[in-house]
Design a protein around this motif. Structure first.
Motif, PDB file in Angstrom:
ATOM      1  N   LEU A  76       0.822  -1.210   0.000  1.00 38.89           N
ATOM      2  CA  LEU A  76       0.000   0.000   0.000  1.00 38.89           C
ATOM      3  C   LEU A  76       0.855   1.259   0.000  1.00 38.89           C
ATOM      4  O   LEU A  76       0.491   2.276  -0.608  1.00 38.89           O
ATOM      5  CB  LEU A  76      -0.934  -0.004   1.211  1.00 38.89           C
ATOM      6  N   ALA A  77       2.015   1.180   0.682  1.00 43.02           N
ATOM      7  CA  ALA A  77       2.929   2.319   0.688  1.00 43.02           C
ATOM      8  C   ALA A  77       3.449   2.595  -0.712  1.00 43.02           C
ATOM      9  O   ALA A  77       3.581   3.761  -1.128  1.00 43.02           O
ATOM     10  CB  ALA A  77       4.086   2.058   1.651  1.00 43.02           C
ATOM     11  N   ASP A  78       3.745   1.530  -1.474  1.00 41.78           N
ATOM     12  CA  ASP A  78       4.166   1.701  -2.861  1.00 41.78           C
ATOM     13  C   ASP A  78       3.047   2.298  -3.709  1.00 41.78           C
ATOM     14  O   ASP A  78       3.298   3.049  -4.656  1.00 41.78           O
ATOM     15  CB  ASP A  78       4.582   0.352  -3.463  1.00 41.78           C
ATOM     16  N   LYS A  79       1.812   1.967  -3.371  1.00 46.62           N
ATOM     17  CA  LYS A  79       0.666   2.406  -4.190  1.00 46.62           C
ATOM     18  C   LYS A  79       0.219   3.830  -3.860  1.00 46.62           C
ATOM     19  O   LYS A  79      -0.043   4.638  -4.752  1.00 46.62           O
ATOM     20  CB  LYS A  79      -0.505   1.435  -3.999  1.00 46.62           C
ATOM     21  N   PHE A  80       0.126   4.151  -2.558  1.00 48.75           N
ATOM     22  CA  PHE A  80      -0.457   5.432  -2.155  1.00 48.75           C
ATOM     23  C   PHE A  80       0.564   6.456  -1.663  1.00 48.75           C
ATOM     24  O   PHE A  80       0.222   7.618  -1.472  1.00 48.75           O
ATOM     25  CB  PHE A  80      -1.514   5.210  -1.060  1.00 48.75           C
ATOM     26  N   GLY A  81       1.788   6.022  -1.427  1.00 52.53           N
ATOM     27  CA  GLY A  81       2.802   6.959  -0.955  1.00 52.53           C
ATOM     28  C   GLY A  81       3.248   6.641   0.460  1.00 52.53           C
ATOM     29  O   GLY A  81       2.446   6.220   1.306  1.00 52.53           O
ATOM     30  N   TYR A  82       4.541   6.829   0.708  1.00 48.01           N
ATOM     31  CA  TYR A  82       5.125   6.455   1.991  1.00 48.01           C
ATOM     32  C   TYR A  82       4.631   7.336   3.143  1.00 48.01           C
ATOM     33  O   TYR A  82       4.356   6.851   4.243  1.00 48.01           O
ATOM     34  CB  TYR A  82       6.652   6.526   1.904  1.00 48.01           C
ATOM     35  N   LYS A  83       4.516   8.629   2.910  1.00 45.18           N
ATOM     36  CA  LYS A  83       4.109   9.537   3.984  1.00 45.18           C
ATOM     37  C   LYS A  83       2.694   9.217   4.474  1.00 45.18           C
ATOM     38  O   LYS A  83       2.440   9.171   5.686  1.00 45.18           O
ATOM     39  CB  LYS A  83       4.186  10.987   3.518  1.00 45.18           C
ATOM     40  N   LYS A  84       1.767   8.982   3.554  1.00 46.38           N
ATOM     41  CA  LYS A  84       0.382   8.726   3.950  1.00 46.38           C
ATOM     42  C   LYS A  84       0.275   7.486   4.837  1.00 46.38           C
ATOM     43  O   LYS A  84      -0.435   7.487   5.838  1.00 46.38           O
ATOM     44  CB  LYS A  84      -0.494   8.549   2.708  1.00 46.38           C
ATOM     45  N   LEU A  85       0.997   6.432   4.451  1.00 47.96           N
ATOM     46  CA  LEU A  85       0.908   5.198   5.234  1.00 47.96           C
ATOM     47  C   LEU A  85       1.586   5.350   6.593  1.00 47.96           C
ATOM     48  O   LEU A  85       1.117   4.791   7.593  1.00 47.96           O
ATOM     49  CB  LEU A  85       1.522   4.042   4.453  1.00 47.96           C
ATOM     50  N   LEU A  86       2.668   6.113   6.647  1.00 50.98           N
ATOM     51  CA  LEU A  86       3.352   6.317   7.929  1.00 50.98           C
ATOM     52  C   LEU A  86       2.471   7.084   8.900  1.00 50.98           C
ATOM     53  O   LEU A  86       2.334   6.702  10.074  1.00 50.98           O
ATOM     54  CB  LEU A  86       4.671   7.069   7.710  1.00 50.98           C
ATOM     55  N   LEU A  87       1.849   8.163   8.442  1.00 47.63           N
ATOM     56  CA  LEU A  87       0.983   8.958   9.319  1.00 47.63           C
ATOM     57  C   LEU A  87      -0.245   8.158   9.748  1.00 47.63           C
ATOM     58  O   LEU A  87      -0.731   8.314  10.884  1.00 47.63           O
ATOM     59  CB  LEU A  87       0.569  10.249   8.617  1.00 47.63           C
ATOM     60  N   SER A  88      -0.740   7.296   8.876  1.00 46.07           N
ATOM     61  CA  SER A  88      -1.871   6.438   9.250  1.00 46.07           C
ATOM     62  C   SER A  88      -1.488   5.490  10.374  1.00 46.07           C
ATOM     63  O   SER A  88      -2.277   5.251  11.298  1.00 46.07           O
ATOM     64  CB  SER A  88      -2.348   5.636   8.032  1.00 46.07           C
ATOM     65  N   GLN A 201       9.729   8.315  -5.313  1.00 43.80           N
ATOM     66  CA  GLN A 201       9.142   6.989  -5.485  1.00 43.80           C
ATOM     67  C   GLN A 201       8.646   6.821  -6.920  1.00 43.80           C
ATOM     68  O   GLN A 201       8.036   7.718  -7.491  1.00 43.80           O
ATOM     69  CB  GLN A 201       7.979   6.857  -4.506  1.00 43.80           C
ATOM     70  N   GLN A 202       8.959   5.654  -7.515  1.00 46.16           N
ATOM     71  CA  GLN A 202       8.542   5.384  -8.885  1.00 46.16           C
ATOM     72  C   GLN A 202       7.284   4.503  -8.874  1.00 46.16           C
ATOM     73  O   GLN A 202       7.182   3.581  -8.081  1.00 46.16           O
ATOM     74  CB  GLN A 202       9.660   4.676  -9.650  1.00 46.16           C
ATOM     75  N   PHE A 203       6.378   4.779  -9.766  1.00 52.42           N
ATOM     76  CA  PHE A 203       5.117   4.040  -9.802  1.00 52.42           C
ATOM     77  C   PHE A 203       4.952   3.217 -11.080  1.00 52.42           C
ATOM     78  O   PHE A 203       3.885   2.731 -11.371  1.00 52.42           O
ATOM     79  CB  PHE A 203       3.939   5.002  -9.664  1.00 52.42           C
ATOM     80  N   GLY A 204       6.017   3.062 -11.819  1.00 46.11           N
ATOM     81  CA  GLY A 204       5.925   2.274 -13.041  1.00 46.11           C
ATOM     82  C   GLY A 204       7.294   1.874 -13.534  1.00 46.11           C
ATOM     83  O   GLY A 204       8.305   2.359 -13.049  1.00 46.11           O
ATOM     84  N   ILE A 205       7.334   0.977 -14.499  1.00 49.30           N
ATOM     85  CA  ILE A 205       8.576   0.511 -15.100  1.00 49.30           C
ATOM     86  C   ILE A 205       8.705   1.118 -16.489  1.00 49.30           C
ATOM     87  O   ILE A 205       7.803   0.991 -17.321  1.00 49.30           O
ATOM     88  CB  ILE A 205       8.599  -1.026 -15.208  1.00 49.30           C
ATOM     89  N   SER A 216       0.163  -4.785 -11.876  1.00 49.24           N
ATOM     90  CA  SER A 216      -0.687  -5.086 -10.727  1.00 49.24           C
ATOM     91  C   SER A 216       0.177  -5.355  -9.504  1.00 49.24           C
ATOM     92  O   SER A 216       1.370  -5.697  -9.618  1.00 49.24           O
ATOM     93  CB  SER A 216      -1.560  -6.301 -11.013  1.00 49.24           C
ATOM     94  N   SER A 217      -0.416  -5.216  -8.326  1.00 48.05           N
ATOM     95  CA  SER A 217       0.318  -5.436  -7.081  1.00 48.05           C
ATOM     96  C   SER A 217       0.841  -6.865  -6.989  1.00 48.05           C
ATOM     97  O   SER A 217       1.955  -7.100  -6.511  1.00 48.05           O
ATOM     98  CB  SER A 217      -0.583  -5.123  -5.881  1.00 48.05           C
ATOM     99  N   ASP A 353      10.483   0.849  -7.807  1.00 50.80           N
ATOM    100  CA  ASP A 353       9.048   1.002  -7.582  1.00 50.80           C
ATOM    101  C   ASP A 353       8.491  -0.056  -6.638  1.00 50.80           C
ATOM    102  O   ASP A 353       7.284  -0.164  -6.469  1.00 50.80           O
ATOM    103  CB  ASP A 353       8.289   0.958  -8.912  1.00 50.80           C
ATOM    104  N   GLN A 354       9.379  -0.859  -6.037  1.00 47.74           N
ATOM    105  CA  GLN A 354       8.922  -1.960  -5.189  1.00 47.74           C
ATOM    106  C   GLN A 354       9.623  -1.971  -3.825  1.00 47.74           C
ATOM    107  O   GLN A 354       9.691  -2.991  -3.168  1.00 47.74           O
ATOM    108  CB  GLN A 354       9.163  -3.292  -5.907  1.00 47.74           C
ATOM    109  N   ARG A 355      10.138  -0.842  -3.413  1.00 48.29           N
ATOM    110  CA  ARG A 355      10.870  -0.797  -2.148  1.00 48.29           C
ATOM    111  C   ARG A 355       9.977  -1.155  -0.968  1.00 48.29           C
ATOM    112  O   ARG A 355      10.374  -1.897  -0.075  1.00 48.29           O
ATOM    113  CB  ARG A 355      11.469   0.599  -1.948  1.00 48.29           C
ATOM    114  N   GLY A 356       8.785  -0.593  -0.973  1.00 49.28           N
ATOM    115  CA  GLY A 356       7.864  -0.901   0.109  1.00 49.28           C
ATOM    116  C   GLY A 356       7.462  -2.362   0.110  1.00 49.28           C
ATOM    117  O   GLY A 356       7.363  -2.996   1.158  1.00 49.28           O
ATOM    118  N   THR A 357       7.231  -2.911  -1.087  1.00 50.28           N
ATOM    119  CA  THR A 357       6.822  -4.308  -1.202  1.00 50.28           C
ATOM    120  C   THR A 357       7.920  -5.245  -0.714  1.00 50.28           C
ATOM    121  O   THR A 357       7.671  -6.168   0.065  1.00 50.28           O
ATOM    122  CB  THR A 357       6.466  -4.642  -2.664  1.00 50.28           C
TER     123      THR A 357
END
Length: 439
Positions: A76-88, A201-205, A216-217, A353-357
């Motif tokens: 989810l961090a890779d998909k929506f962004g690292y900051k948003k998931l950390l604050l959540s 953060q990269q969101f594609g290849i 896809s995830s 693009d897969q660091r979080g994963t």
């Protein structure tokens, strides 16, 4: 180790320092809240009429919840962004810790500890992802080492105040004090983690044709784990992190119940454990960034320290305060020094693009080890009645982890650096501004 983008300056910018402070404070909260039960457990289990095994299940419940969400959290961090998931994750800690002040029954508290684990799942992946966005290869391990100090600092902080508060005001008051930390972290981190990172953060290849392909995830997950180094780091985490948090969560209990020291002395000893951990993790990061040796070799060397320190701590003679402080401090070095480099490797062997994963996948194994180790400790204690036997068996775990580290292939990281460089979504002006602190 090749750098993703060569910086024109080795100096840290003000923005980099503020970003690091933001994620450091946010992750500090995660450790203060998760370790809060281990610190007050010797007193709380008596007040609540729990057995040692019941008290230990509270430790296990957190890590089960954490293990469940750590991989989805990274994805989810890779998909929506690292900051948003950390604050959540920080907000979730805030809600659960306030609820724990009012727990009265065993099952109520057990559920809350489980939920605390669930909401904390994305935190490490998000923090490591933010580091890769803001620091290049010559600074990244040092930044990770400084970031990792929050784990030990959290251990030190809670052992400095919690035993004193619970002795004078009770364990609920200790929880009440702890509950204010997530609120402060949420406010500070929200304002600190801002700006446009130089290595976003990269969101594609990017394909040879120049088009950006989204995947896809599940596809990305399969590609991320199709890597020997990822699996070796996962095995390392299973055994080394299991041993680390097994002995850490039981340290107060072991000192009080087995070595027969009082709660305040136990808190002081574990605070020393935390201080030596902090120093060792910074030193490990600096050595790794400034050495020609591969990172995984340094991680193996530092991890090899762990087993003899567990044995030394376990065999402390009753009443010997000097040896208690010495071996507890030494065990802090053994338990945490390696984690700076293993955490760094978990994102360096990952595609951009897969660091979080990838870090979430490896961290899932870390957390499985973290909840299995206390279960093993509890079962050995129930069978033998010996705290010493429990610790001596756990001391074998880091040796297995050292062997796994020797099979990590760091050239995977170099290949991923090339991939990230090819994506090329960062302009030279952004990099130049980042090194000058103009964000």
């Amino acid at each position: 180790m090749k750098n993703v983008v060569k910086s024109s300056s080795n100096k840290w910018t003000k923005r980099q320092m503020l970003i690091l402070a933001g994620i450091w404070f946010a992750f500090l909260i995660s450790f203060i809240t998760r370790l809060s039960w281990a610190t007050i457990m010797p007193s709380a289990i008596d007040s609540l009429h729990f057995t040692v095994q019941q008290g230990n299940t509270y430790v296990t419940a957190f890590y089960i919840g954490y293990a469940i969400t750590v991989l989805p959290g990274g994805m989810l961090a890779d998909k929506f962004g690292y900051k948003k998931l950390l604050l959540s994750a920080v907000a979730g800690n805030l809600v659960v810790m306030f609820a724990m002040i009012f727990m009265y029954g065993y099952w109520e508290g057990l559920i809350l500890r489980f939920v605390l684990g669930l909401v904390s799942g994305p935190d490490l992946s998000a923090c490591l992802g933010i580091i890769t966005e803001w620091f290049d290869g010559k600074k990244r391990a040092t930044a990770t080492g400084i970031f990792n100090t929050c784990t030990s600092f959290g251990l030190t902080v809670i052992n400095l105040y919690a035993p004193v508060v619970l002795v004078h005001y009770g364990w609920r008051a200790a929880f009440a004090v702890t509950a204010f930390f997530p609120l402060a972290a949420l406010i500070f981190s929200y304002f600190a983690i801002k700006g446009t990172p130089p290595f976003p953060q990269q969101f594609g290849i990017k394909e040879k044709s120049g088009t950006i392909k989204s995947e896809s995830s599940i596809t990305r997950l399969k590609k991320a784990i199709n890597n020997r180094s990822v699996w070796m780091l996962a095995i390392t985490g299973l055994f080394a992190t299991g041993a680390k948090w097994g002995v850490t969560n039981w340290a107060n209990l072991f000192i009080v119940k087995s070595l027969k020291f009082n709660l305040v002395i136990a808190g002081t000893a574990v605070s020393i454990f935390g201080i030596t951990s902090v120093i060792s993790m910074i030193v490990a990061g600096w050595i790794s960034d400034h050495s020609q040796w591969p990172r995984h070799i340094w991680a193996a060397i530092f991890m090899a320290i762990f087993t003899p320190t567990i044995v030394g701590f376990t065999l402390i003679p009753h009443g010997n305060l000097a040896l208690l402080y010495f071996w507890t401090g030494a065990m802090g070095v053994g338990a945490f020094m390696f984690s700076t480099i293993t955490n760094e490797l978990s994102v360096e062997v990952a595609p951009s693009d897969q660091r979080g994963t990838v870090s979430g996948f490896i961290n899932a194994f870390n957390q499985v080890g973290s909840f299995i180790a206390p279960v093993i400790l509890g079962q050995i204690l129930a069978t033998t009645g010996s705290y010493v036997s429990s610790y001596l068996i756990i001391s074998v775990f880091p040796i297995i982890a050292v062997v796994a580290l020797l099979f990590v292939r760091e050239s995977d990281a170099d290949e991923n650096v090339v991939e990230q460089k090819n994506v090329g979504q960062v302009s030279k002006n952004n990099v130049r501004q980042a090194t000058k602190g103009e964000f």
